[in-house]
Design an enzyme around this catalytic site. Sequence first.
Site, mmCIF file in Angstrom:
data_model
loop_
_atom_site.group_PDB
_atom_site.id
_atom_site.type_symbol
_atom_site.label_atom_id
_atom_site.label_comp_id
_atom_site.label_asym_id
_atom_site.label_seq_id
_atom_site.Cartn_x
_atom_site.Cartn_y
_atom_site.Cartn_z
ATOM 1 N N HIS A 265 20.633 -29.940 -33.745
ATOM 2 C CA HIS A 265 20.880 -30.433 -34.875
ATOM 3 C C HIS A 265 21.825 -31.613 -35.220
ATOM 4 C CE1 HIS A 265 17.860 -27.711 -36.425
ATOM 5 N NE2 HIS A 265 18.536 -26.607 -36.040
ATOM 6 N N ASP A 316 11.254 -26.717 -33.679
ATOM 7 C CA ASP A 316 12.208 -25.610 -34.179
ATOM 8 C C ASP A 316 11.579 -24.689 -34.902
ATOM 9 O OD1 ASP A 316 14.360 -24.409 -35.421
ATOM 10 O OD2 ASP A 316 15.339 -26.148 -36.387
#
Lengths: 438, 438
Positions: A265, A316
Amino acid sequence: MTRYWAEHALLPTGLASSVSFEVAGGRFAAVTANSVHGDAIALPGVVLPGFADCHSHAFHRALRGRTHHGGGTFWTWREAMYAVAARLTPDSYLRLATAVYAEMALAGITSVGEFHYVHHQPDGRPYTDPNAMGEALAEAARRAGVRLTLLDTLYLSGGLSADGHLALSAEQRSFGDGTVERWASRLARLAPDATTRIGGAIHSVRAVPRVAMGDLVEVLRGRPLHVHLSEQPAENAACEAFYGCTPTRLLHDDGVLGPLTTAVHATHLTADDVALLGDSHTTGCFCPTTERDLADGIGPARALRDAGSPLSLGSDQHAVIDPFEEMRSLEGHERLTSLERGRFTPNDLLLAATAHRSIGWPDAGRLEAGARADFVAVRLDSPRTAGVDPGQIVHAATASDIDTVIRDGEEVVRGGRHRLGDVGRLLTEAIAPLWEGA
Amino acid sequence: MTRYWAEHALLPTGLASSVSFEVAGGRFAAVTANSVHGDAIALPGVVLPGFADCHSHAFHRALRGRTHHGGGTFWTWREAMYAVAARLTPDSYLRLATAVYAEMALAGITSVGEFHYVHHQPDGRPYTDPNAMGEALAEAARRAGVRLTLLDTLYLSGGLSADGHLALSAEQRSFGDGTVERWASRLARLAPDATTRIGGAIHSVRAVPRVAMGDLVEVLRGRPLHVHLSEQPAENAACEAFYGCTPTRLLHDDGVLGPLTTAVHATHLTADDVALLGDSHTTGCFCPTTERDLADGIGPARALRDAGSPLSLGSDQHAVIDPFEEMRSLEGHERLTSLERGRFTPNDLLLAATAHRSIGWPDAGRLEAGARADFVAVRLDSPRTAGVDPGQIVHAATASDIDTVIRDGEEVVRGGRHRLGDVGRLLTEAIAPLWEGA
C-alpha cells in the site's frame, strides 16, 4: 523441447514480431524474434510474461459484490471480512482458494504472494496440524496451476492506540500465534516445494509490537518479508502517538526495510518515508483497485519508484482480479492527482505487474532464455483489443481477453478455459456456503 | 406479445426475484416479480435496464491503445486525434461508428449521445450533403442496434486566450460551420426517426464565443443541449482572463443551463459553479475512464448531485467501453478523494448509467410497464460475477459478462454475440485503414 510461436511478443527489448519460444524443463531454452512459424504451436495475439500477484488475501474474494448495500462503509466491509474468516476451515479454504487461484490463472497470473493470517480455529486453538490452513493454500495453488509464496503473517496485537498495543479481539483470535517464537516454530514446519516458497509478513505496525520485529527479521533472513504500511491515516496517527515516529521510520529503525522487503500500500507517506523506502530498495506493492474500493487514497507510486523502490502489484481483496486493471489504475491514479499523462510507460507498468522477485521468484517474469517459461497470450481481436498497438496492450486488454497461460512450461489455460473447467462454478460452490444463514 | 423471464432483476423498487417481462410494440406491457417461468424465454443471471452512453466521440475509439508510447502526454493524444479526424470520410466513419456502436451494444448500451463535430471535409468545405457525416452516424447506430441522439456540435473558434477567441487551426477546419446561422440551417435538415433524435451541443466556451450562445439556445429549445465544461484548469483560466467569470457562470448568464442541458466533465468547479448547475437542474455527465486517462482530474460528482443536478455517464473517448467500469469509477474516484466508501449506492450508480433522459429518451432506462423495452441480462456465473449479491452486480461485472441485450423489444445481443457477428473483426477492419502510412 516444445516450440510455440506468436506474431507479437513483449520481450525485455520491447515489442517483437514473429517470436518463437523454445521450452524445455519448464524454462525458455530460446526466445527468438523474426523466426519462422514452422510446426510450432501457434499462440494468438500478443504474448506477455506471466503476471505476479504480489498481495493476496484469497478469502476476501468471498466479499466481492457483498459489502456495498446502501453504499457500504469501511466498517461494513470489515465486519463482513471477519464473518467470513470465522467460517473458514482448512477444507472450505482449500475449495475457496482453489477457485480464487484458478480465477487468477485465467487472468494471466503465474505467481501469487498470499499474505496469510487466518492460521487457527475461530477460538484461537491451533488445528491438529498447526499449518493446516497454510497447507490448504499451497495445495489450492498446485491444483489451480499457480506458484505460491506463502507469506505467513505474524499477528500479535489487535491494534495500536496512543497507550500502546491492544489485545486481540474475539474476531482476531484465529490470526494470532501469541508470540514471535510460536510463530517461528510453526513457520519452521512449513516446507517449500517446486511451486511453493515460504516467506513471512508483519501484518502491520498495529498488529506487531516493535519488540517482536528484530526476531522476525532474523527468522526470515534471505526470504521475502512483506508488511502492510500506512494504508490508512489512522495507522500513522496511532504510530506517531505511541512510538513518536511514522510507521516507515519505525520499520527502518528496526531493520525491517531492504531489498527483500515489500511495503504493501504505502499510501500515506511523508517525503522522509519515501526516501527511507527508496534508499533501502524496499519494494512498494500497490493494490490500486483495492485502494480505490476501500477508499484508502492514492499513494506516491511514481515518487517511490524515482527514489529507488521497485514497484509490484497485488489484487489484495480481489474486488477485481485483473492485472491489466491494476496496471492501468496504477498509472490512472497518478494521472488523477498529477493532472499529467504518461507518469509510467507501458513497459514500467508491465515491470510492476511481473515483479515475481518481490515474492521470491526472481527467475520468472521475463520472456528470455533461461527464465521460467511463464507466458500469457492476449487476443488482439476482441471488442476491447481490436485495433490497438500490441505494444500498448496494457492500456486496452482485460483479463477476459486472455487466451493462453503457461506456467513453468505447463499449459494452465488454453482458449480462455482453465484446465480445472468452469471456474465460475468452482467460485459459486465455494462462496455460497460461507454466506448460508448469514 | 413476447414474454421473458429472469431469476433476478433490478426493478425501480430494488432487486426482485422470478421476474417476467411482457413486451409488446417495443415496450414493457408488464414487469412482474414472483411470477412463474412457464413458457417464457429464459434470461440468465440478473436483468438490468439498458444503459445510456451520454457522451461519445465515436472516432476516438481508433485511438485506443495508440497514444501511450513512451508514456504519452495530452498532446500525444490530441495530435493523434486530429490525425484520425483528418482521415475520416462519410464511408470510413460509417464503418468505424458501426463497429463502435456494436461494441457499445455488447456492453449493454441501448442509447448513445454522439457529441458530433467532424462535420466537413478536412479543408472545411461541406460535403455535397452537408450532413453526410451526421447521417453516417445515424445509419451506423441503426445497423448496430442502438438508439442515437446526434448532438450536433457548434464549433466556431480554435480556442480562447486572454485576448479573445482564436481562429480555427488547419486541423479544426472540418469542425466549423463558420456562424451559428449556418450551423442552424444545417441542423434544420437533419430529421429524427424511430431510433434517431437530434439535439445540439456547444463544444465549449473555448470554441463558441458568447455572442453565439443565445441564438443556439433558441434553436435548440425543447431539445437536449450538451456542453464540455471545465475539463481542464486552462479553460477556466482563459475564461476568467477574457470574460472575467467561470465557464459555468458564463453559461448561466447566457441562459444555457437548465433541465434539458447537460454539462460534460464538470471537473474543475467552484462552489458557486456547483450551486448554479444544481439550482438549474443541469445534468452533470461524468466520463470517469476518460477523465482518468486524459489526466483531467476528479470532478465533484457527489456535490453536484446533492446540489440538485442529476448525473449521467459517458465513455467519451472510448479508452474503455464498459458502463460497469464507468459506474465503479464514478464511485471509486469519490472514494479516492474523500477517503470514504459508499458515496453513491449501487442504485445511485445505476441511475447515472441509465439516464437516457439526458439525451432525450425519457421513456427508457427503467424496467417498468410503459417504458421502452430495453434490458440487459448479466451472467452471474462468470469468474468475475460468481458468488456476488445480484443487487450489487454493478460492483463486480464487466461488459464481457453480458449475455443478452434487447433494445425497444428487439434482440441485439444474445449469448454474448452481436447480431452483426464478430465485432472485433468489424473494429479491426475499420481502424486499420485509418492508421495506414501514419
